[in-house]
Motif scaffolding. Structure first.
Motif, mmCIF file in Angstrom:
data_model
loop_
_atom_site.group_PDB
_atom_site.id
_atom_site.type_symbol
_atom_site.label_atom_id
_atom_site.label_comp_id
_atom_site.label_asym_id
_atom_site.label_seq_id
_atom_site.Cartn_x
_atom_site.Cartn_y
_atom_site.Cartn_z
ATOM 1 N N THR A 1 0.815 -1.207 0.000
ATOM 2 C CA THR A 1 0.000 0.000 0.000
ATOM 3 C C THR A 1 0.852 1.261 0.000
ATOM 4 O O THR A 1 2.064 1.225 0.217
ATOM 5 C CB THR A 1 -0.914 0.031 1.233
ATOM 6 O OG1 THR A 1 -0.078 0.040 2.412
ATOM 7 C CG2 THR A 1 -1.827 -1.169 1.259
ATOM 8 N N ILE A 2 0.169 2.397 -0.187
ATOM 9 C CA ILE A 2 0.854 3.675 -0.225
ATOM 10 C C ILE A 2 1.506 4.009 1.108
ATOM 11 O O ILE A 2 2.505 4.737 1.165
ATOM 12 C CB ILE A 2 -0.129 4.796 -0.651
ATOM 13 C CG1 ILE A 2 0.631 6.085 -0.970
ATOM 14 C CG2 ILE A 2 -1.196 5.017 0.426
ATOM 15 C CD1 ILE A 2 -0.245 7.163 -1.552
ATOM 16 N N ASP A 3 0.971 3.474 2.208
ATOM 17 C CA ASP A 3 1.550 3.732 3.530
ATOM 18 C C ASP A 3 2.532 2.638 3.946
ATOM 19 O O ASP A 3 2.870 2.508 5.129
ATOM 20 C CB ASP A 3 0.457 3.917 4.585
ATOM 21 C CG ASP A 3 -0.511 2.740 4.640
ATOM 22 O OD1 ASP A 3 -0.755 2.127 3.593
ATOM 23 O OD2 ASP A 3 -1.033 2.451 5.727
ATOM 24 N N GLY A 4 2.998 1.837 2.989
ATOM 25 C CA GLY A 4 4.050 0.869 3.258
ATOM 26 C C GLY A 4 3.606 -0.361 4.008
ATOM 27 O O GLY A 4 4.407 -0.996 4.701
ATOM 28 N N GLN B 1 7.757 -2.996 -0.138
ATOM 29 C CA GLN B 1 8.013 -1.765 -0.875
ATOM 30 C C GLN B 1 7.614 -1.904 -2.337
ATOM 31 O O GLN B 1 7.635 -2.991 -2.902
ATOM 32 C CB GLN B 1 9.487 -1.353 -0.774
ATOM 33 C CG GLN B 1 10.473 -2.302 -1.425
ATOM 34 C CD GLN B 1 11.892 -1.760 -1.423
ATOM 35 O OE1 GLN B 1 12.146 -0.630 -1.030
ATOM 36 N NE2 GLN B 1 12.841 -2.565 -1.861
ATOM 37 N N HIS C 1 -3.077 -3.726 10.415
ATOM 38 C CA HIS C 1 -2.727 -2.423 9.830
ATOM 39 C C HIS C 1 -1.467 -2.527 8.978
ATOM 40 O O HIS C 1 -0.595 -1.667 9.008
ATOM 41 C CB HIS C 1 -2.554 -1.361 10.920
ATOM 42 C CG HIS C 1 -3.844 -0.972 11.580
ATOM 43 N ND1 HIS C 1 -3.918 -0.550 12.883
ATOM 44 C CD2 HIS C 1 -5.135 -0.975 11.112
ATOM 45 C CE1 HIS C 1 -5.188 -0.283 13.185
ATOM 46 N NE2 HIS C 1 -5.938 -0.540 12.124
ATOM 47 N N SER D 1 -9.724 1.650 11.868
ATOM 48 C CA SER D 1 -9.628 1.867 10.420
ATOM 49 C C SER D 1 -10.941 2.399 9.860
ATOM 50 O O SER D 1 -10.945 3.316 9.023
ATOM 51 C CB SER D 1 -9.257 0.553 9.719
ATOM 52 O OG SER D 1 -7.927 0.187 10.001
ATOM 53 N N ARG E 1 -11.308 6.057 10.606
ATOM 54 C CA ARG E 1 -10.441 6.899 9.771
ATOM 55 C C ARG E 1 -11.003 7.024 8.359
ATOM 56 O O ARG E 1 -10.980 8.115 7.767
ATOM 57 C CB ARG E 1 -9.020 6.323 9.744
ATOM 58 C CG ARG E 1 -8.216 6.598 11.004
ATOM 59 C CD ARG E 1 -6.745 6.307 10.806
ATOM 60 N NE ARG E 1 -6.475 4.885 10.698
ATOM 61 C CZ ARG E 1 -6.083 4.121 11.716
ATOM 62 N NH1 ARG E 1 -5.943 4.652 12.932
ATOM 63 N NH2 ARG E 1 -5.826 2.844 11.536
ATOM 64 N N HIS F 1 -4.733 1.601 0.798
ATOM 65 C CA HIS F 1 -4.263 1.940 2.134
ATOM 66 C C HIS F 1 -4.556 0.775 3.073
ATOM 67 O O HIS F 1 -5.516 0.031 2.874
ATOM 68 C CB HIS F 1 -4.963 3.218 2.617
ATOM 69 C CG HIS F 1 -4.362 3.819 3.849
ATOM 70 N ND1 HIS F 1 -4.612 3.342 5.112
ATOM 71 C CD2 HIS F 1 -3.511 4.868 4.006
ATOM 72 C CE1 HIS F 1 -3.943 4.066 5.994
ATOM 73 N NE2 HIS F 1 -3.272 4.999 5.356
ATOM 74 N N THR F 2 -3.756 0.631 4.115
ATOM 75 C CA THR F 2 -3.943 -0.492 5.034
ATOM 76 C C THR F 2 -5.282 -0.441 5.761
ATOM 77 O O THR F 2 -5.787 -1.473 6.204
ATOM 78 C CB THR F 2 -2.809 -0.546 6.075
ATOM 79 O OG1 THR F 2 -2.689 0.724 6.725
ATOM 80 C CG2 THR F 2 -1.490 -0.891 5.408
ATOM 81 N N ASP F 3 -5.896 0.733 5.891
ATOM 82 C CA ASP F 3 -7.211 0.805 6.526
ATOM 83 C C ASP F 3 -8.276 0.090 5.713
ATOM 84 O O ASP F 3 -9.351 -0.226 6.237
ATOM 85 C CB ASP F 3 -7.620 2.270 6.745
ATOM 86 C CG ASP F 3 -6.900 2.900 7.924
ATOM 87 O OD1 ASP F 3 -6.459 2.159 8.825
ATOM 88 O OD2 ASP F 3 -6.770 4.139 7.945
#
Length: 477
Positions: A44-47, A365, A87, A113, A116, A66-68
């Motif tokens: 995801t974009i948040d790694g 990554q 997460h 999640s 958010r 995203h992990t959420d």
């Protein structure tokens, strides 16, 4: 929330379709699956790491994954145990009983999640897991009605008519739910219908009279969709391709979506070979990723596939190893911390001069770069992009050649005779230039180009168009 009467009823596809339809209307929409059990995942974009289906749904919604969107991911490492990812990060390895006790903590992560996502988006389309009728899992449920009840979410129930028994699926599922859960279901969706709708109508009327709930839509069976599978390997379509690629279907195969572009290539005949089947003559053999590399390596050797690989190479065939498959190609796989089971070492296939040590930290990554072989049409090294998801460090000797140049560093390894290539890069065939370069390296000269991203977008639009009546019915409720 979209729940199903069975696994593979079409929940993931319906969620993706609704996300695309709302995105077309300018609605800020996000997908979510509270708990997913799958070996196909994405970075995801948040790694972090989420199920592949939620990454596909994010594409449909036009937002970064995203992990959420998948706060709890379970990656099975055996029949009774799994890696628990919260997460996007590995939390622990647990057996089924321990995880059942852990669900109260996992539910806290799920609700965080959800809250958010609520603050960021106008709408959230939630996907259930399996079936809400699994009464043995009702206690501490976070995947289906447990979540829906906690956040007061309406539910639509999807069933696959192609399996047969669709009315029994609906009635039986309702019978297994509590009164409040039954009231939460606002309607039914029949998926994968083919035939004369007039012959189905008496059944639809009976179902609505029996339950007091509407049939919101009957969705058609759509052939030829190019959508990322959540987990199970999809049945192969008949291929006329002359270039044969074999993928051994090891028990804990992961991210087999790596081969979607190859399955769509008109000149390629890609086959998964299962247990107790001999590997037939092939142009290219690809060892896939694995959630339990040492155990899957032992399985591969027990099947006699190592001898088939060695014979294949003696006749000049090419071999690619991806992630766990890359590790298997080496001299030794060391697991000093018991990351994938019992601590210890395993002798690899000895086909590449590399050694691997499994580590407790997972590398996640997204990467891009160039192939260390082959060129694009303009004469420059072919571009490649993808992602890494692995627990382990691999060390190559000076005798090996790099496979790729990623983020300004050499990655992977090729044998001195250039018959074998190993890499940690998932999605390596997804970029058209890289796919063409890899197939040319393996011996296929073809002018055909497969753009997996474009095929995926076309398929999302097809399922979205088919779900327009469903969205209209939901808006009319």
């Amino acid at each position: 929330m979209v729940q199903g009467t069975t696994s593979d009823a079409g929940k993931s596809t319906v969620v993706a379709a609704l996300c695309r339809l709302l995105q077309r209307d300018g609605v800020r929409v996000a997908p979510m699956k509270p708990q997913n059990m799958a070996l196909n995942s994405a970075v995801t974009i948040d790694g972090g790491e989420i199920g592949r289906a939620q990454a596909l749904q994010a594409i449909a919604a036009g937002v970064p994954a995203h992990t959420d969107m998948n706060p709890v991911l379970l990656k099975p490492s055996s029949d009774t145990g799994a890696q628990v990812i919260i997460h996007g990060k590995v939390r622990a390895d647990m057996d089924a009983r321990d995880y059942h006790q852990y669900k109260t903590i996992a539910m806290g992560a799920v609700l965080e999640s959800y809250q958010r996502l609520q603050h960021q988006y106008d709408a959230i389309i939630v996907e259930g897991a399996g079936s809400p009728a699994e009464v043995n899992l009702r206690d501490r449920d976070i995947a289906n009605m447990g979540f829906a009840e906690a956040v007061d979410c309406p539910v639509i129930l999807v069933a696959d008519i192609d399996r047969g028994g669709v009315f029994a699926h609906f009635i039986g599922t309702l019978a297994c739910l509590s009164e409040s859960e039954q009231q939460r279901i606002v309607g039914f969706v029949i998926n994968r219908f083919r035939g004369d709708i007039r012959l189905l109508e008496p059944g639809l009327e009976w179902l609505e009279q029996k339950t007091g709930k509407p049939v919101l839509a009957v969705l058609p069976y759509l052939h030829g969709l190019q959508l990322d599978a959540e987990d199970a390997i999809q049945p192969a379509q008949q291929s006329s391709g002359k270039f044969r690629i074999i993928v051994p279907a090891i028990p804990r195969i992961s991210n087999h979506t790596d081969f979607d572009a190859l399955r769509a290539h008109p000149d390629v005949d890609l086959q998964f070979i299962g247990p107790d089947h001999a590997i037939p003559p092939a142009d290219l053999i690809i060892l896939p990723g694995s959630k339990n590399t040492r155990a899957d390596l032992a399985f591969l050797q027990q099947q006699g596939w190592q001898q088939a690989l060695e014979k294949h190479l003696r006749y000049g065939g090419k071999v690619i190893g991806i992630c766990g498959g890359y590790q298997m190609l080496g001299q030794i796989i060391s697991d000093p911390y018991g990351v994938e089971g019992t601590a210890g070492d395993s002798d690899g296939l000895g086909l590449l001069d590399i050694t691997t040590e499994l580590t407790q930290e997972k590398r996640l990554q997204q990467v891009s770069g160039r192939c260390a072989f082959g060129f694009a049409a303009g004469g420059a090294p072919a571009a490649v992009q993808g992602y890494e998801i692995h627990m382990g460090l691999t060390y190559a000797s000076n005798e090996t050649l790099p496979a790729f140049h990623l983020n300004d560093e050499d990655e992977g390894a090729r044998s001195p005779d250039d018959l074998i290539l190993g890499t940690y890069l998932h999605g390596l065939f997804d970029h058209p230039e890289a796919c063409s370069a890899l197939l040319a390296w393996a011996g296929l000269q073809s002018d055909a180009v497969v753009d997996l991203s474009a095929l995926r977008e076309q398929s999302i639009d097809r399922v979205a168009d088919a779900c327009i009546p469903l969205l209209d019915a939901l808006r009319a409720l």
